[in-house]
Design a protein around this motif. Sequence first.
Motif, mmCIF file in Angstrom:
data_model
loop_
_atom_site.group_PDB
_atom_site.id
_atom_site.type_symbol
_atom_site.label_atom_id
_atom_site.label_comp_id
_atom_site.label_asym_id
_atom_site.label_seq_id
_atom_site.Cartn_x
_atom_site.Cartn_y
_atom_site.Cartn_z
ATOM 1 N N ASP A 31 9.422 -0.929 -9.250
ATOM 2 C CA ASP A 31 9.359 0.526 -9.332
ATOM 3 C C ASP A 31 8.536 1.055 -8.161
ATOM 4 O O ASP A 31 7.314 0.886 -8.136
ATOM 5 N N PRO A 32 9.177 1.684 -7.172
ATOM 6 C CA PRO A 32 8.431 2.182 -6.013
ATOM 7 C C PRO A 32 7.398 3.231 -6.419
ATOM 8 O O PRO A 32 7.679 4.112 -7.231
ATOM 9 N N VAL A 33 6.224 3.097 -5.844
ATOM 10 C CA VAL A 33 5.153 4.079 -6.036
ATOM 11 C C VAL A 33 4.681 4.487 -4.650
ATOM 12 O O VAL A 33 4.002 3.725 -3.959
ATOM 13 N N ALA A 34 5.048 5.680 -4.225
ATOM 14 C CA ALA A 34 4.715 6.136 -2.879
ATOM 15 C C ALA A 34 3.260 6.576 -2.799
ATOM 16 O O ALA A 34 2.772 7.319 -3.659
ATOM 17 N N ASP A 35 2.558 6.102 -1.769
ATOM 18 C CA ASP A 35 1.214 6.589 -1.482
ATOM 19 C C ASP A 35 1.352 7.996 -0.905
ATOM 20 O O ASP A 35 1.874 8.165 0.201
ATOM 21 N N PRO A 36 0.904 9.028 -1.609
ATOM 22 C CA PRO A 36 1.134 10.404 -1.153
ATOM 23 C C PRO A 36 0.469 10.735 0.177
ATOM 24 O O PRO A 36 0.867 11.695 0.845
ATOM 25 N N GLU A 53 0.625 8.853 2.779
ATOM 26 C CA GLU A 53 1.415 8.293 3.868
ATOM 27 C C GLU A 53 2.917 8.483 3.702
ATOM 28 O O GLU A 53 3.643 8.585 4.690
ATOM 29 N N VAL A 54 3.386 8.512 2.451
ATOM 30 C CA VAL A 54 4.833 8.484 2.196
ATOM 31 C C VAL A 54 5.244 9.667 1.337
ATOM 32 O O VAL A 54 4.703 9.880 0.247
ATOM 33 N N ALA A 55 6.222 10.419 1.837
ATOM 34 C CA ALA A 55 6.748 11.543 1.070
ATOM 35 C C ALA A 55 7.872 11.112 0.134
ATOM 36 O O ALA A 55 8.077 11.725 -0.920
ATOM 37 N N GLU A 56 8.602 10.048 0.508
ATOM 38 C CA GLU A 56 9.761 9.625 -0.290
ATOM 39 C C GLU A 56 10.117 8.174 0.031
ATOM 40 O O GLU A 56 9.974 7.724 1.173
ATOM 41 N N VAL A 57 10.570 7.444 -0.993
ATOM 42 C CA VAL A 57 11.110 6.098 -0.829
ATOM 43 C C VAL A 57 12.590 6.154 -1.204
ATOM 44 O O VAL A 57 12.943 6.705 -2.248
ATOM 45 N N GLU A 76 0.818 -1.210 0.000
ATOM 46 C CA GLU A 76 0.000 0.000 0.000
ATOM 47 C C GLU A 76 0.857 1.268 0.000
ATOM 48 O O GLU A 76 0.538 2.237 -0.691
ATOM 49 N N GLU A 77 1.945 1.266 0.763
ATOM 50 C CA GLU A 77 2.729 2.483 0.950
ATOM 51 C C GLU A 77 3.727 2.751 -0.171
ATOM 52 O O GLU A 77 3.927 3.909 -0.561
#
Length: 202
Positions: free
Chosen positions: A136-141, A143-147, A98-99
Amino acid sequence: MDDLIRDPLPHLTGALARPGQGSSDFDLNPEFRLKEPRKLRPAGVLVTVSLIGAAPRVILTKRSSALKNHPGQIAFPGGKTEESDADAVATALREAEEEIGLPRDLPRVLGTLPPHETVTGFQVTPVLAVLEQGFDPVADPNEVAEVFDVPLAHLMQPSNYLLESRIWRGLRRHYLTVPYGPYYIWGATARMLRELAARMQA
């Protein structure tokens, strides 16, 4: 350390096999305790060691500044356990998907480390896993600002950890940090990483 970079798997599995109790946000502050009775909420985080590339790296996130708990802090992908989760492993894999968009079937779970108790009332189980395929990381905006990722060798070197303090709720609270470049890794995340480092060194 060269052996850790070359082949981290024996070190990781060895760390899981070593006996020991869990850690706590109170380890460095034995005089500070919240009122009892205290009900801890279960949670799981995914400690993912990527084996892709020249050296193993650990995947971390910078949490959104809009979150209620630990806003803007560096953290593992993870969160509180839901009723639909079979266990902490299921929680960690679901939250990571999810994140940061990590497919649940991609990490190879090696096992779980003893839980960590946070000052915010969570009992967090670190789920140790390795990643042998890219994604390919996809950040949930929300919850997550950066991976981002950090070399495992940096995090497993005890001398890279610093003891710092600040005033919290009127008392001086001590905590661990393990800075890396622009990233200030501290608190529960640094404490869990330091516990893993201790197990890797044993």
